[in-house]
Design a protein around this motif. Structure first.
Motif, PDB file in Angstrom:
ATOM      1  N   THR A   1       0.901  -1.259  -0.210  1.00  0.00           N
ATOM      2  CA  THR A   1      -0.039  -0.102  -0.079  1.00  0.00           C
ATOM      3  C   THR A   1       0.886   1.160  -0.026  1.00  0.00           C
ATOM      4  OG1 THR A   1      -1.777  -1.009   1.389  1.00  0.00           O
ATOM      5  CG2 THR A   1      -1.745   1.163   1.184  1.00  0.00           C
ATOM      6  N   ASP A   2       1.984   1.160   0.827  1.00  0.00           N
ATOM      7  CA  ASP A   2       3.070   2.321   0.817  1.00  0.00           C
ATOM      8  C   ASP A   2       3.678   2.447  -0.491  1.00  0.00           C
ATOM      9  OD1 ASP A   2       2.623   3.347   3.462  1.00  0.00           O
ATOM     10  OD2 ASP A   2       3.483   1.914   4.396  1.00  0.00           O
ATOM     11  N   TYR A   3       4.133   1.268  -0.802  1.00  0.00           N
ATOM     12  CA  TYR A   3       4.845   1.231  -1.985  1.00  0.00           C
ATOM     13  C   TYR A   3       4.282   1.560  -3.468  1.00  0.00           C
ATOM     14  CZ  TYR A   3       7.816  -0.901  -5.552  1.00  0.00           C
ATOM     15  OH  TYR A   3       8.521  -1.505  -6.805  1.00  0.00           O
ATOM     16  N   GLY A   4       2.970   1.060  -3.454  1.00  0.00           N
ATOM     17  CA  GLY A   4       2.136   1.321  -4.719  1.00  0.00           C
ATOM     18  C   GLY A   4       1.798   3.023  -5.018  1.00  0.00           C
ATOM     19  N   ALA A   5       1.421   3.484  -3.748  1.00  0.00           N
ATOM     20  CA  ALA A   5       0.934   4.983  -3.459  1.00  0.00           C
ATOM     21  C   ALA A   5       2.217   5.721  -3.776  1.00  0.00           C
ATOM     22  CB  ALA A   5       0.326   5.176  -2.279  1.00  0.00           C
ATOM     23  N   ALA A   6       3.285   5.693  -3.295  1.00  0.00           N
ATOM     24  CA  ALA A   6       4.432   6.477  -3.462  1.00  0.00           C
ATOM     25  C   ALA A   6       4.876   6.183  -4.894  1.00  0.00           C
ATOM     26  CB  ALA A   6       5.549   6.029  -2.436  1.00  0.00           C
ATOM     27  N   LEU A   7       5.139   5.073  -5.396  1.00  0.00           N
ATOM     28  CA  LEU A   7       5.573   4.968  -6.595  1.00  0.00           C
ATOM     29  C   LEU A   7       4.687   5.636  -7.865  1.00  0.00           C
ATOM     30  CD1 LEU A   7       7.606   3.226  -8.358  1.00  0.00           C
ATOM     31  CD2 LEU A   7       6.132   1.465  -8.556  1.00  0.00           C
ATOM     32  N   ALA A   8       3.371   5.274  -7.483  1.00  0.00           N
ATOM     33  CA  ALA A   8       2.420   6.326  -8.579  1.00  0.00           C
ATOM     34  C   ALA A   8       2.461   7.689  -8.546  1.00  0.00           C
ATOM     35  CB  ALA A   8       0.925   5.710  -8.385  1.00  0.00           C
ATOM     36  N   ALA A   9       2.566   8.132  -6.994  1.00  0.00           N
ATOM     37  CA  ALA A   9       2.696   9.742  -6.989  1.00  0.00           C
ATOM     38  C   ALA A   9       4.030  10.176  -7.643  1.00  0.00           C
ATOM     39  CB  ALA A   9       2.753   9.883  -5.577  1.00  0.00           C
ATOM     40  N   ASP A  10       5.197   9.395  -7.501  1.00  0.00           N
ATOM     41  CA  ASP A  10       6.547   9.848  -8.173  1.00  0.00           C
ATOM     42  C   ASP A  10       6.449   9.864  -9.524  1.00  0.00           C
ATOM     43  OD1 ASP A  10       7.236  10.434  -5.503  1.00  0.00           O
ATOM     44  OD2 ASP A  10       8.478   8.497  -5.184  1.00  0.00           O
ATOM     45  N   SER A  11       5.790   8.905  -9.977  1.00  0.00           N
ATOM     46  CA  SER A  11       5.801   8.602 -11.474  1.00  0.00           C
ATOM     47  C   SER A  11       4.994   9.515 -12.209  1.00  0.00           C
ATOM     48  CB  SER A  11       5.527   7.182 -11.783  1.00  0.00           C
ATOM     49  OG  SER A  11       6.241   6.168 -11.248  1.00  0.00           O
ATOM     50  N   LEU A  12       3.885   9.912 -11.668  1.00  0.00           N
ATOM     51  CA  LEU A  12       3.002  10.687 -12.197  1.00  0.00           C
ATOM     52  C   LEU A  12       2.857  12.097 -11.864  1.00  0.00           C
ATOM     53  CD1 LEU A  12       0.005   8.064 -12.455  1.00  0.00           C
ATOM     54  CD2 LEU A  12       1.753   8.624 -14.296  1.00  0.00           C
ATOM     55  N   GLU A  13       3.607  12.377 -10.704  1.00  0.00           N
ATOM     56  CA  GLU A  13       3.537  13.836 -10.213  1.00  0.00           C
ATOM     57  C   GLU A  13       2.100  14.207  -9.728  1.00  0.00           C
ATOM     58  OE1 GLU A  13       5.877  16.400 -12.798  1.00  0.00           O
ATOM     59  OE2 GLU A  13       7.815  15.408 -12.165  1.00  0.00           O
ATOM     60  N   CYS A  14       1.675  13.456  -9.029  1.00  0.00           N
ATOM     61  CA  CYS A  14       0.166  13.929  -8.776  1.00  0.00           C
ATOM     62  C   CYS A  14      -0.125  13.171  -7.154  1.00  0.00           C
ATOM     63  CB  CYS A  14      -0.846  13.222  -9.700  1.00  0.00           C
ATOM     64  SG  CYS A  14      -1.066  11.620  -9.648  1.00  0.00           S
ATOM     65  N   GLY A  15      -1.320  13.541  -6.583  1.00  0.00           N
ATOM     66  CA  GLY A  15      -1.501  12.925  -5.206  1.00  0.00           C
ATOM     67  C   GLY A  15      -2.399  11.589  -5.490  1.00  0.00           C
ATOM     68  N   VAL A  16      -1.918  10.709  -4.525  1.00  0.00           N
ATOM     69  CA  VAL A  16      -2.606   9.498  -4.878  1.00  0.00           C
ATOM     70  C   VAL A  16      -2.841   8.757  -3.477  1.00  0.00           C
ATOM     71  CG1 VAL A  16      -1.822   6.956  -5.172  1.00  0.00           C
ATOM     72  CG2 VAL A  16      -0.962   8.949  -6.864  1.00  0.00           C
ATOM     73  N   LEU A  17      -3.996   8.427  -3.484  1.00  0.00           N
ATOM     74  CA  LEU A  17      -4.338   7.665  -2.339  1.00  0.00           C
ATOM     75  C   LEU A  17      -4.837   5.919  -2.744  1.00  0.00           C
ATOM     76  CD1 LEU A  17      -6.834   8.263   0.632  1.00  0.00           C
ATOM     77  CD2 LEU A  17      -7.163   6.211  -0.727  1.00  0.00           C
ATOM     78  N   LEU A  18      -4.228   5.017  -2.040  1.00  0.00           N
ATOM     79  CA  LEU A  18      -4.287   3.670  -2.229  1.00  0.00           C
ATOM     80  C   LEU A  18      -4.904   2.828  -1.113  1.00  0.00           C
ATOM     81  CD1 LEU A  18      -4.010   1.228  -3.966  1.00  0.00           C
ATOM     82  CD2 LEU A  18      -1.410   1.077  -3.542  1.00  0.00           C
ATOM     83  N   ARG A  19      -5.868   2.196  -1.273  1.00  0.00           N
ATOM     84  CA  ARG A  19      -6.333   1.584  -0.042  1.00  0.00           C
ATOM     85  C   ARG A  19      -6.390  -0.169  -0.494  1.00  0.00           C
ATOM     86  NH1 ARG A  19     -11.156   3.286   3.876  1.00  0.00           N
ATOM     87  NH2 ARG A  19     -10.975   1.558   5.354  1.00  0.00           N
ATOM     88  N   ILE A  20      -5.634  -0.885   0.148  1.00  0.00           N
ATOM     89  CA  ILE A  20      -5.955  -2.454  -0.025  1.00  0.00           C
ATOM     90  C   ILE A  20      -6.409  -2.915   1.305  1.00  0.00           C
ATOM     91  CG2 ILE A  20      -4.407  -4.380  -0.509  1.00  0.00           C
ATOM     92  CD1 ILE A  20      -2.399  -2.777  -1.770  1.00  0.00           C
ATOM     93  N   GLY A  21      -7.538  -3.322   1.254  1.00  0.00           N
ATOM     94  CA  GLY A  21      -8.461  -3.859   2.392  1.00  0.00           C
ATOM     95  C   GLY A  21      -8.737  -2.686   3.409  1.00  0.00           C
ATOM     96  N   ASP A  22      -8.414  -2.844   4.618  1.00  0.00           N
ATOM     97  CA  ASP A  22      -8.667  -1.762   5.314  1.00  0.00           C
ATOM     98  C   ASP A  22      -7.563  -0.964   5.836  1.00  0.00           C
ATOM     99  OD1 ASP A  22     -11.467  -2.337   5.943  1.00  0.00           O
ATOM    100  OD2 ASP A  22     -10.868  -4.037   7.359  1.00  0.00           O
ATOM    101  N   THR A  23      -6.563  -0.930   4.999  1.00  0.00           N
ATOM    102  CA  THR A  23      -5.234  -0.105   5.165  1.00  0.00           C
ATOM    103  C   THR A  23      -5.172   0.930   3.976  1.00  0.00           C
ATOM    104  OG1 THR A  23      -4.302  -2.137   6.094  1.00  0.00           O
ATOM    105  CG2 THR A  23      -2.932  -0.207   5.326  1.00  0.00           C
ATOM    106  N   ALA A  24      -4.985   2.239   4.204  1.00  0.00           N
ATOM    107  CA  ALA A  24      -4.728   3.097   3.227  1.00  0.00           C
ATOM    108  C   ALA A  24      -3.643   3.931   3.520  1.00  0.00           C
ATOM    109  CB  ALA A  24      -5.942   3.866   3.280  1.00  0.00           C
ATOM    110  N   ALA A  25      -2.741   4.452   2.116  1.00  0.00           N
ATOM    111  CA  ALA A  25      -1.783   5.184   2.169  1.00  0.00           C
ATOM    112  C   ALA A  25      -2.032   6.431   1.301  1.00  0.00           C
ATOM    113  CB  ALA A  25      -0.542   4.500   2.065  1.00  0.00           C
ATOM    114  N   THR A  26      -1.338   7.596   1.595  1.00  0.00           N
ATOM    115  CA  THR A  26      -1.321   8.616   0.710  1.00  0.00           C
ATOM    116  C   THR A  26       0.092   9.000   0.301  1.00  0.00           C
ATOM    117  OG1 THR A  26      -1.364  10.309   2.447  1.00  0.00           O
ATOM    118  CG2 THR A  26      -3.468   9.509   1.667  1.00  0.00           C
ATOM    119  N   ALA A  27       0.196   9.557  -0.809  1.00  0.00           N
ATOM    120  CA  ALA A  27       1.696  10.060  -1.236  1.00  0.00           C
ATOM    121  C   ALA A  27       1.206  11.329  -2.331  1.00  0.00           C
ATOM    122  CB  ALA A  27       2.305   8.959  -1.751  1.00  0.00           C
ATOM    123  N   GLY A  28       2.439  12.094  -2.380  1.00  0.00           N
ATOM    124  CA  GLY A  28       1.975  13.185  -3.589  1.00  0.00           C
ATOM    125  C   GLY A  28       1.251  14.299  -2.627  1.00  0.00           C
ATOM    126  N   THR A  29       0.835  15.283  -3.752  1.00  0.00           N
ATOM    127  CA  THR A  29      -0.090  16.244  -3.315  1.00  0.00           C
ATOM    128  C   THR A  29      -1.366  16.073  -2.618  1.00  0.00           C
ATOM    129  OG1 THR A  29      -1.076  16.424  -5.502  1.00  0.00           O
ATOM    130  CG2 THR A  29       0.987  17.819  -5.015  1.00  0.00           C
TER     131      THR A  29
END
Length: 260
Positions: free
Chosen positions: A136-164
């Motif tokens: 969840t951490d890894y996917g959110a950070a990877l997408a945010a860094d690659s696409l230069e945008c804000g990302v929220l990723l939730r897998i099951g009952d765990t969510a992580a944010t990255a970017g703006t």
């Protein structure tokens, strides 16, 4: 404006949201790839999972891919932070194969050096839960860094944010309650008890700097009973706990506006 999608993968519901709707398709490809890599590395339901080789090593060092090494390090960190309450050494310890002079293996016996992992003799590593949180951490950070945008990723009952952060902040649903605003660059995890005892918690939700720590802390607190709030307070974690009567308890770091 936020673009979002949802699907089911790795046995959990997956929700992805991005602050740039035009980037949603690419973000989903990145996240699906990240989940696929992690699942191939450690999902023991798969006969080809890389972790099987580590478990078969039985005291012999095994070379692993960078992704599995990262997942195992996260599992070890969760074990250290919770003093072994969350551990990569599964319940399937083969005690019969362990010589009497040797103690039962624990997470303290696992060694990770560069790309080599040594699992202790008689142990079987199972890192599914911490791996999902790490991904969840890894996917959110990877997408945010690659696409230069804000990302929220939730897998099951765990969510992580990255970017703006989007206008209005990231809103995450709490189990059986209203949404809570999740600060950018943080994570949230909830753990529930199917049949809570008299002094146990029904649901524990924790906000932390990363999803691995949030999930491990929520699981540990769920089984701490009356000592859970004090345990969470010593780490300064924002947490919301619901007891078996439905009463809500919060740590000092939990925002008042989100306490109910």
């Amino acid at each position: 404006m936020i673009g979002s999608s949802r699907w089911r993968e790795w046995g959990r519901d997956v929700v992805l949201a991005v602050t740039e709707p035009r980037a949603l398709r690419q973000a989903e490809e990145i996240v699906r790839s990240a989940i696929g890599m992690s699942e191939a590395a450690c999902d023991l339901r798969r006969g080809d999972a890389e972790l099987h080789a580590v478990n078969l090593g039985q005291g012999v060092p095994v070379r692993v891919t960078p992704r599995l090494a990262a997942l195992l390090r996260s599992a070890m960190r969760a074990a250290r932070m919770t003093n072994g309450a969350v551990t990569p050494v599964g319940d399937r310890v083969d005690t019969e194969s362990i010589p009497p002079v040797h103690p039962a293996p624990s997470y303290l016996d696992v060694r990770i050096e560069d790309g080599t992992v040594l699992a202790p003799w008689g142990a079987s590593l199972d890192i599914d839960e911490t791996a999902r949180a790490d991904t969840t951490d890894y996917g959110a950070a990877l997408a945010a860094d690659s696409l230069e945008c804000g990302v929220l990723l939730r897998i099951g009952d765990t969510a992580a944010t990255a970017g703006t952060r989007p206008a209005g902040g990231w809103q995450v649903a709490l189990p059986g309650s209203d949404d809570v605003e999740l600060p950018a660059g943080t994570a949230i995890a909830s753990r529930s008890a199917a049949d809570p005892g008299e002094d146990s918690w029904r649901v524990v939700t924790v906000v932390a700097p990363d999803a691995v720590w949030a999930d491990a802390a929520a699981l540990t607190a769920l089984h701490c009973e009356i000592g859970a709030v004090a345990w969470l307070e010593q780490y300064g974690l924002a947490a919301r706990l619901v007891d078996r009567q439905g009463r809500v308890h919060t740590t000092a770091a939990w925002p008042d506006a989100c306490a109910a």
